[in-house]
Enzyme design. Structure first.
Site, PDB file in Angstrom:
ATOM      1  N   SER A 143       0.866  -1.184   0.000  1.00 44.24           N
ATOM      2  CA  SER A 143       0.000   0.000   0.000  1.00 44.24           C
ATOM      3  C   SER A 143       0.901   1.232   0.000  1.00 44.24           C
ATOM      4  O   SER A 143       2.029   1.173   0.517  1.00 44.24           O
ATOM      5  CB  SER A 143      -0.846   0.011   1.272  1.00 44.24           C
ATOM      6  OG  SER A 143      -1.424   1.289   1.493  1.00 44.24           O
ATOM      7  N   TYR A 156      -1.562  -1.005  10.691  1.00 42.28           N
ATOM      8  CA  TYR A 156      -1.805  -1.427   9.293  1.00 42.28           C
ATOM      9  C   TYR A 156      -0.691  -0.950   8.378  1.00 42.28           C
ATOM     10  O   TYR A 156      -0.131  -1.725   7.601  1.00 42.28           O
ATOM     11  CB  TYR A 156      -3.156  -0.901   8.795  1.00 42.28           C
ATOM     12  CG  TYR A 156      -3.347  -1.096   7.302  1.00 42.28           C
ATOM     13  CD1 TYR A 156      -3.583  -2.370   6.777  1.00 42.28           C
ATOM     14  CD2 TYR A 156      -3.243  -0.021   6.408  1.00 42.28           C
ATOM     15  CE1 TYR A 156      -3.740  -2.560   5.410  1.00 42.28           C
ATOM     16  CE2 TYR A 156      -3.389  -0.207   5.038  1.00 42.28           C
ATOM     17  CZ  TYR A 156      -3.641  -1.473   4.546  1.00 42.28           C
ATOM     18  OH  TYR A 156      -3.774  -1.671   3.188  1.00 42.28           O
TER      19      TYR A 156
END
Ligand SMILES: NC(=O)c1ccc[n+]([C@@H]2O[C@H](COP(=O)([O-])OP(=O)(O)OC[C@H]3O[C@@H](n4cnc5c(N)ncnc54)[C@H](OP(=O)(O)O)[C@@H]3O)[C@@H](O)[C@H]2O)c1
Length: 261
Positions: A143, A156
């Protein structure tokens, strides 16, 4: 172009979002696909569609991938069906939005298990097999959140920093052994991700959001080209590139503001 005719691709997180697009794009290129996620119903429906549209074989495996030992268990299941995986698409993952302290620790640890440990296990088990059989391809979904500290996605984004650095390092290690490893780092994309993570899209996210199929396509094209890493979308690429010019304390403060508003 059916350049993957006869190959088997394993796609994790194939019940929604990017996973559906990865599986569809690979089937369009003639690959047989193994679909893995927890509930089998959406994958069974996708399997019917892919078999009919592309005349490929589709195997559905309902598994909770956030389980230690799942890589070996999945490999054993596929061995029993004489399925050898030529391409591994390590896509399953989720985020947890919000301040770290109020989150139940068990949820954070479960996310770390799925996003890092299980991804590492799957990569280990299947890349060993690929090396033994003379080659293969592995795509890891990280990401842009992995490029800097991201308050409100603290754990995360750290899992995605792991995926990014792990994948880029493996790219070098496995290349001489015939295995291509590519990391794709999407920005905000239209999938179930935000709803699952518990975040209502901010204005910034709504403005920059990309549809998922082009992002998946860019990831697969980078894998085919043998690239180590790709950030889909010019705005996402510009963001990660320009980050390098900023001191780290500025990077994290900007990320915090963007997540809050
Ligand atoms: N969308 C974005 O904005 C964005 C941006 C950057 C990176 N990503 C990454 O993209 C990847 C795919 O996410 P997505 O955006 O496509 O979101 P999504 O639509 O929520 O898909 C997530 C997939 O992961 C699977 N999954 C979650 N927990 C699992 C478990 N314990 N065992 C097996 N499968 C599990 C889900 O299946 P079930 O829940 O049905 O089991 C689903 O198929 C993730 O790694 C995510 O971090 C997304």
């Amino acid at each position: 172009m059916r350049d993957l005719e006869g190959k088997w691709a394993l796609v994790t997180g194939a019940s929604s979002g990017f996973g559906v697009d990865f599986a569809s794009l690979l089937a369009e290129r003639g690959a047989n696909v193994v679909l893995v996620a927890r509930p089998v119903e959406p994958m069974l429906a996708l399997a019917v569609q892919l078999r009919q549209a592309h005349s490929v074989k589709v195997q559905v495996e309902g598994l909770d991938l956030a389980t230690p030992g799942v890589g070996a268990a999945l490999k054993a299941r596929l061995d029993a069906q004489q399925i050898a995986v030529d391409m591994l698409i390590n896509n399953a993952g989720f985020g947890l939005f919000g301040a770290f302290l109020p989150q139940p620790l068990a949820d954070t640890l479960n996310m770390m298990q799925l996003n890092m440990q299980s991804l590492t296990e799957l990569t280990h088990v299947f890349s060993q097999d690929m090396v033994r059989r003379g080659g293969g391809q592995i795509l890891l979904v990280a990401s842009i959140g992995g490029y800097q500290a991201s308050p409100l996605y603290a754990a995360y984004s750290a899992t995605k920093a792991y995926v990014l650095l792990f994948g880029e390092a493996l790219h070098e290690e496995l290349k001489p052994l015939g295995v291509t490893v590519t990391v794709v780092s999407p920005g905000v994309t239209v999938t179930s991700f935000l709803a699952v993570s518990g975040q209502k899209p901010t204005l910034y996210q709504r403005l920059v959001m990309m549809p998922s199929r082009p992002v998946a396509k860019i990831g697969l094209a980078a894998l085919k080209a043998g690239r180590a890493s790709i950030v889909p979308g010019w705005l996402n690429a510009a963001t990660t590139w320009s980050n390098r010019l900023l001191p780290r304390f500025v990077q994290r403060k900007v990320a915090y503001q963007l997540m809050k508003n």
